[in-house]
Design a protein around this motif. Structure first.
Motif, PDB file in Angstrom:
ATOM      1  N   ALA A 108       0.805  -1.218   0.000  1.00 45.00           N
ATOM      2  CA  ALA A 108       0.000   0.000   0.000  1.00 45.00           C
ATOM      3  C   ALA A 108       0.840   1.272   0.000  1.00 45.00           C
ATOM      4  O   ALA A 108       0.346   2.342  -0.338  1.00 45.00           O
ATOM      5  CB  ALA A 108      -0.936   0.004   1.206  1.00 45.00           C
ATOM      6  N   ASP A 109       2.106   1.162   0.395  1.00 44.63           N
ATOM      7  CA  ASP A 109       2.946   2.370   0.542  1.00 44.63           C
ATOM      8  C   ASP A 109       3.865   2.637  -0.650  1.00 44.63           C
ATOM      9  O   ASP A 109       4.796   3.435  -0.545  1.00 44.63           O
ATOM     10  CB  ASP A 109       3.772   2.280   1.822  1.00 44.63           C
ATOM     11  CG  ASP A 109       4.918   1.272   1.718  1.00 44.63           C
ATOM     12  OD1 ASP A 109       4.808   0.300   0.938  1.00 44.63           O
ATOM     13  OD2 ASP A 109       5.924   1.455   2.430  1.00 44.63           O
ATOM     14  N   LEU A 110       3.627   2.000  -1.780  1.00 49.20           N
ATOM     15  CA  LEU A 110       4.510   2.209  -2.935  1.00 49.20           C
ATOM     16  C   LEU A 110       4.547   3.685  -3.322  1.00 49.20           C
ATOM     17  O   LEU A 110       3.526   4.367  -3.326  1.00 49.20           O
ATOM     18  CB  LEU A 110       4.056   1.382  -4.128  1.00 49.20           C
ATOM     19  CG  LEU A 110       4.298  -0.116  -4.035  1.00 49.20           C
ATOM     20  CD1 LEU A 110       3.741  -0.815  -5.268  1.00 49.20           C
ATOM     21  CD2 LEU A 110       5.773  -0.430  -3.858  1.00 49.20           C
ATOM     22  N   THR A 140       9.204   0.699  -1.393  1.00 50.34           N
ATOM     23  CA  THR A 140       8.379   0.415  -0.229  1.00 50.34           C
ATOM     24  C   THR A 140       9.258   0.470   1.013  1.00 50.34           C
ATOM     25  O   THR A 140      10.452   0.171   0.945  1.00 50.34           O
ATOM     26  CB  THR A 140       7.706  -0.973  -0.318  1.00 50.34           C
ATOM     27  OG1 THR A 140       6.890  -1.174   0.849  1.00 50.34           O
ATOM     28  CG2 THR A 140       8.715  -2.106  -0.417  1.00 50.34           C
ATOM     29  N   ALA A 141       8.652   0.844   2.124  1.00 47.81           N
ATOM     30  CA  ALA A 141       9.342   0.797   3.414  1.00 47.81           C
ATOM     31  C   ALA A 141       8.892  -0.423   4.211  1.00 47.81           C
ATOM     32  O   ALA A 141       9.379  -0.652   5.312  1.00 47.81           O
ATOM     33  CB  ALA A 141       9.056   2.079   4.202  1.00 47.81           C
ATOM     34  N   ALA A 142       7.958  -1.187   3.652  1.00 53.04           N
ATOM     35  CA  ALA A 142       7.394  -2.334   4.367  1.00 53.04           C
ATOM     36  C   ALA A 142       7.418  -3.588   3.494  1.00 53.04           C
ATOM     37  O   ALA A 142       6.371  -4.139   3.136  1.00 53.04           O
ATOM     38  CB  ALA A 142       5.966  -1.998   4.798  1.00 53.04           C
ATOM     39  N   PRO A 143       8.609  -4.091   3.146  1.00 49.47           N
ATOM     40  CA  PRO A 143       8.684  -5.232   2.233  1.00 49.47           C
ATOM     41  C   PRO A 143       7.998  -6.481   2.772  1.00 49.47           C
ATOM     42  O   PRO A 143       7.503  -7.302   1.998  1.00 49.47           O
ATOM     43  CB  PRO A 143      10.181  -5.446   2.050  1.00 49.47           C
ATOM     44  CG  PRO A 143      10.807  -4.840   3.256  1.00 49.47           C
ATOM     45  CD  PRO A 143       9.932  -3.677   3.620  1.00 49.47           C
ATOM     46  N   GLU A 144       7.934  -6.606   4.086  1.00 43.76           N
ATOM     47  CA  GLU A 144       7.330  -7.794   4.700  1.00 43.76           C
ATOM     48  C   GLU A 144       5.819  -7.870   4.463  1.00 43.76           C
ATOM     49  O   GLU A 144       5.215  -8.926   4.654  1.00 43.76           O
ATOM     50  CB  GLU A 144       7.639  -7.831   6.203  1.00 43.76           C
ATOM     51  CG  GLU A 144       6.932  -6.776   7.036  1.00 43.76           C
ATOM     52  CD  GLU A 144       7.520  -5.358   6.948  1.00 43.76           C
ATOM     53  OE1 GLU A 144       6.898  -4.451   7.515  1.00 43.76           O
ATOM     54  OE2 GLU A 144       8.589  -5.156   6.322  1.00 43.76           O
ATOM     55  N   THR A 145       5.210  -6.778   4.015  1.00 43.39           N
ATOM     56  CA  THR A 145       3.761  -6.787   3.779  1.00 43.39           C
ATOM     57  C   THR A 145       3.399  -7.194   2.352  1.00 43.39           C
ATOM     58  O   THR A 145       2.214  -7.242   2.021  1.00 43.39           O
ATOM     59  CB  THR A 145       3.138  -5.408   4.100  1.00 43.39           C
ATOM     60  OG1 THR A 145       3.651  -4.433   3.188  1.00 43.39           O
ATOM     61  CG2 THR A 145       3.418  -4.988   5.536  1.00 43.39           C
ATOM     62  N   PRO A 153       3.511 -15.796  -7.620  1.00 45.28           N
ATOM     63  CA  PRO A 153       4.290 -15.570  -6.403  1.00 45.28           C
ATOM     64  C   PRO A 153       5.268 -14.405  -6.564  1.00 45.28           C
ATOM     65  O   PRO A 153       5.620 -14.018  -7.677  1.00 45.28           O
ATOM     66  CB  PRO A 153       5.031 -16.890  -6.186  1.00 45.28           C
ATOM     67  CG  PRO A 153       5.039 -17.566  -7.519  1.00 45.28           C
ATOM     68  CD  PRO A 153       3.811 -17.090  -8.239  1.00 45.28           C
ATOM     69  N   LEU A 154       5.675 -13.880  -5.423  1.00 49.53           N
ATOM     70  CA  LEU A 154       6.618 -12.764  -5.364  1.00 49.53           C
ATOM     71  C   LEU A 154       7.908 -13.238  -4.701  1.00 49.53           C
ATOM     72  O   LEU A 154       7.872 -14.108  -3.833  1.00 49.53           O
ATOM     73  CB  LEU A 154       6.030 -11.624  -4.532  1.00 49.53           C
ATOM     74  CG  LEU A 154       4.682 -11.066  -4.991  1.00 49.53           C
ATOM     75  CD1 LEU A 154       4.129 -10.111  -3.943  1.00 49.53           C
ATOM     76  CD2 LEU A 154       4.830 -10.373  -6.335  1.00 49.53           C
ATOM     77  N   ARG A 155       9.025 -12.618  -5.097  1.00 53.39           N
ATOM     78  CA  ARG A 155      10.316 -12.939  -4.465  1.00 53.39           C
ATOM     79  C   ARG A 155      11.132 -11.673  -4.286  1.00 53.39           C
ATOM     80  O   ARG A 155      11.349 -10.935  -5.242  1.00 53.39           O
ATOM     81  CB  ARG A 155      11.122 -13.915  -5.329  1.00 53.39           C
ATOM     82  CG  ARG A 155      10.570 -15.314  -5.312  1.00 53.39           C
ATOM     83  CD  ARG A 155      11.392 -16.276  -6.114  1.00 53.39           C
ATOM     84  NE  ARG A 155      12.689 -16.536  -5.496  1.00 53.39           N
ATOM     85  CZ  ARG A 155      13.620 -17.318  -6.025  1.00 53.39           C
ATOM     86  NH1 ARG A 155      13.400 -17.901  -7.189  1.00 53.39           N
ATOM     87  NH2 ARG A 155      14.760 -17.511  -5.431  1.00 53.39           N
ATOM     88  N   TRP A 156      11.576 -11.445  -3.039  1.00 49.84           N
ATOM     89  CA  TRP A 156      12.540 -10.379  -2.770  1.00 49.84           C
ATOM     90  C   TRP A 156      13.926 -10.943  -3.009  1.00 49.84           C
ATOM     91  O   TRP A 156      14.255 -12.016  -2.493  1.00 49.84           O
ATOM     92  CB  TRP A 156      12.428  -9.895  -1.319  1.00 49.84           C
ATOM     93  CG  TRP A 156      11.276  -8.972  -1.087  1.00 49.84           C
ATOM     94  CD1 TRP A 156      10.120  -9.254  -0.433  1.00 49.84           C
ATOM     95  CD2 TRP A 156      11.187  -7.604  -1.490  1.00 49.84           C
ATOM     96  NE1 TRP A 156       9.304  -8.151  -0.421  1.00 49.84           N
ATOM     97  CE2 TRP A 156       9.934  -7.122  -1.062  1.00 49.84           C
ATOM     98  CE3 TRP A 156      12.034  -6.745  -2.188  1.00 49.84           C
ATOM     99  CZ2 TRP A 156       9.518  -5.817  -1.298  1.00 49.84           C
ATOM    100  CZ3 TRP A 156      11.621  -5.444  -2.417  1.00 49.84           C
ATOM    101  CH2 TRP A 156      10.380  -4.986  -1.979  1.00 49.84           C
TER     102      TRP A 156
END
Length: 186
Positions: free
Chosen positions: A102-104, A140-145, A154-157
């Motif tokens: 949500a913070d992008l 983003t400041a909240a990658p864990e979300t 799927p997503l991958r950091w």
């Protein structure tokens, strides 16, 4: 200029390509916009899309999304919705939808970072066509979300070196290299 928003034309007019390949893609995009038709319309064999690499600057990681149709790890992004005309807004909406973040926000600014024309193969539902992709960087400041939009995406950091090893498209490797320069030395 008809249905073409002046902002897209100005964005492309002010963009400086990095090499001859990008200059050729940029010329095709400018010609598409100058025709005066809706450059976002999926009816054309070549149409605009907007995408972004999502970064977490503090950890120097990037987020990639599995693209089932293309069978590869990609950046987030896609087509404009009806009424959308601003590329960064398209990239932000697509990024939020595909990642749940949500913070992008544009990072470090809302500058266009890469332009590339990419082929899209034929499927049972659509003919082969090309995307004139306008690429940005979002943070983003909240990658864990981060949450995938659906189980098949799927997503991958990843660290930049790991992302460069994972992607198969040279044009996305180039986008990743540009992000690496933005992040600066470790």
């Amino acid at each position: 200029m008809g249905t073409v928003p002046a902002g897209v034309a100005a964005l492309l007019a002010g963009y400086q390509p990095a090499d001859d390949t990008e200059a050729g893609d940029l010329a095709r995009m400018r010609a598409l916009v100058e025709r005066g038709e809706d450059p976002w319309s999926r009816d054309g064999a070549l149409h605009l899309t907007a995408s972004a690499l999502v970064v977490h600057p503090e950890s120097r990681r990037v987020l990639l999304r599995w693209h089932e149709k293309l069978g590869s790890w990609m950046q987030v992004g896609g087509h404009a919705d009806p009424g959308e005309t601003t590329p960064i807004d398209v990239a932000l909406r697509e990024g939020r939808e595909e990642t749940g973040l949500a913070d992008l926000r544009p990072w470090p600014a809302a500058d266009l970072r890469h332009v590339v024309v990419v082929p899209v193969p034929e499927t049972p539902r659509e003919q082969a066509h090309e995307h004139a992709d306008l690429r940005f960087v979002l943070a983003t400041a909240a990658p864990e979300t981060a949450r995938p939009e659906k189980p098949t995406a799927p997503l991958r950091w990843l660290s930049l070196p790991d992302a460069l090893d994972l992607v198969v498209e040279d044009n996305l490797r180039e986008t990743l290299s540009r992000v690496e320069l933005l992040l600066g030395p470790e």
